[in-house]
Motif scaffolding. Sequence first.
Motif, PDB file in Angstrom:
ATOM      1  N   GLU A 199       7.032  10.965  -1.561  1.00 17.25           N
ATOM      2  CA  GLU A 199       7.205   9.638  -2.458  1.00 17.25           C
ATOM      3  C   GLU A 199       8.332   8.924  -2.192  1.00 17.25           C
ATOM      4  OE1 GLU A 199       8.483   8.652  -6.859  1.00 17.25           O
ATOM      5  OE2 GLU A 199       7.783  10.806  -6.570  1.00 17.25           O
ATOM      6  N   LEU A 258       0.834  -0.995   0.057  1.00 11.91           N
ATOM      7  CA  LEU A 258       0.029  -0.104  -0.243  1.00 11.91           C
ATOM      8  C   LEU A 258       0.826   1.130  -0.061  1.00 11.91           C
ATOM      9  CD1 LEU A 258      -2.802  -0.964   2.696  1.00 11.91           C
ATOM     10  CD2 LEU A 258      -2.773  -0.917   0.070  1.00 11.91           C
ATOM     11  N   LEU A 259       2.052   1.282   0.565  1.00 10.18           N
ATOM     12  CA  LEU A 259       2.825   2.393   0.310  1.00 10.18           C
ATOM     13  C   LEU A 259       3.506   2.692  -0.847  1.00 10.18           C
ATOM     14  CD1 LEU A 259       4.849   1.702   3.893  1.00 10.18           C
ATOM     15  CD2 LEU A 259       3.032   3.535   3.487  1.00 10.18           C
ATOM     16  N   THR A 303       0.790   4.053  -2.852  1.00  5.64           N
ATOM     17  CA  THR A 303       0.775   5.596  -2.317  1.00  5.64           C
ATOM     18  C   THR A 303       1.797   6.416  -3.059  1.00  5.64           C
ATOM     19  OG1 THR A 303      -0.435   4.989  -0.423  1.00  5.64           O
ATOM     20  CG2 THR A 303       0.281   6.977  -0.772  1.00  5.64           C
ATOM     21  N   LEU A 327       1.054   6.927  -6.488  1.00  2.00           N
ATOM     22  CA  LEU A 327      -0.045   7.884  -6.922  1.00  2.00           C
ATOM     23  C   LEU A 327       0.540   9.457  -6.667  1.00  2.00           C
ATOM     24  CD1 LEU A 327      -2.999   6.146  -5.189  1.00  2.00           C
ATOM     25  CD2 LEU A 327      -2.599   6.611  -7.368  1.00  2.00           C
ATOM     26  N   LEU A 328       1.386   9.587  -5.731  1.00  2.00           N
ATOM     27  CA  LEU A 328       1.937  10.894  -5.579  1.00  2.00           C
ATOM     28  C   LEU A 328       2.558  11.303  -6.806  1.00  2.00           C
ATOM     29  CD1 LEU A 328       3.214  10.683  -1.700  1.00  2.00           C
ATOM     30  CD2 LEU A 328       1.168  11.903  -2.711  1.00  2.00           C
ATOM     31  N   LEU A 380       8.231   7.244   1.210  1.00  2.00           N
ATOM     32  CA  LEU A 380       7.406   6.051   1.154  1.00  2.00           C
ATOM     33  C   LEU A 380       7.948   4.707   0.533  1.00  2.00           C
ATOM     34  CD1 LEU A 380       3.740   7.557   0.684  1.00  2.00           C
ATOM     35  CD2 LEU A 380       4.520   6.873   2.661  1.00  2.00           C
TER      36      LEU A 380
END
Length: 234
Positions: A194, A163-164, A167, A170-171, A197
Motif C-alpha cells: 500500500e 489507479l495506483l 489499488t 483497496l489494499l 503504491l
Amino acid sequence: MSYKDEIQAGTAFPAEQVVVGPDRAAYVSVLLIAILILVAVSIWPVQALALNEEGGLFETISAAALFASGLAALWRYPGITRLYIALVCLLLAERELEAEIYPVDSLPYWVFNGLDSVLDMTSVRIVLAVIVIGGALWHGAPTAWRAAKRRAPFFVIFVLAGLLAVTAQLLEEVSGIYQADLSTLMTVRLFVLEETLEMFFSIGILASVLIGWPKSDAEETLNDLDLEQQPDAR
C-alpha cells in the motif's frame, strides 16, 4: 473559461492524437523498475517495513514528490482557474506527513501542527473547496475530456497514478476487513505494498505535472501575434 485557458486546454492539443514516440523506452524502463520494486517488497516485506513506516523513506519521497508537484503547478499553470492543480498537490503533501512523528519541540512539528489547525477551520475548508471544485469543473473536466480523446501522455500517466491510488486504498480496506484472518506476515506485506503504491502515485502526479499540456502551433502563433502587437518587443 478565459481565452488563454481555452488555448491551453483546447487548441493547445495538436489535431492528431498525441503518441509516446521515442520516449517509449523511458516509460518502459520506469515501469520495469516499479514492477521490480513491488516484487522486492512483496518477497521481503519485513525488510521493506523500515522504508514504509511513518516518516520513512517511501513516505518522505511521496510527500516530497507531491510538494514538488504543487510548486511546479504554481509556476507552470498560473491563474485562478488552474490554481486547484497546485492546491490539491500541496494538500496531499501535507496529508502524507503527520506532526506526531516529530518531536514536540521541533520545527517540523510546529509547522505541520499549525497547518492542521488552519485546515481544520471551517472558513478555510469552504474556500479550498470552492477553489478545487470550481477549478475542476471549469478547467479540469473539459481539459481531461480533450486529453483523453488525444491520449495525451500527461493524462495517461495521471490516470495510471489514480489507479495506483485506488489499488492502495483497496489494499488498506482489505487489510482492515480481514485483519483477524490474515497472518502477521501477510498484514505487513499488504501494508508495504500500500505504501509503495502511494509513493508511485505521488511520483506519477509529479511526472504528469512536469510533462503538462502539449504546446501547439496555435499557441505559438498566438504568442507571435502578441509580440508583433508590441512595438517595443525584442
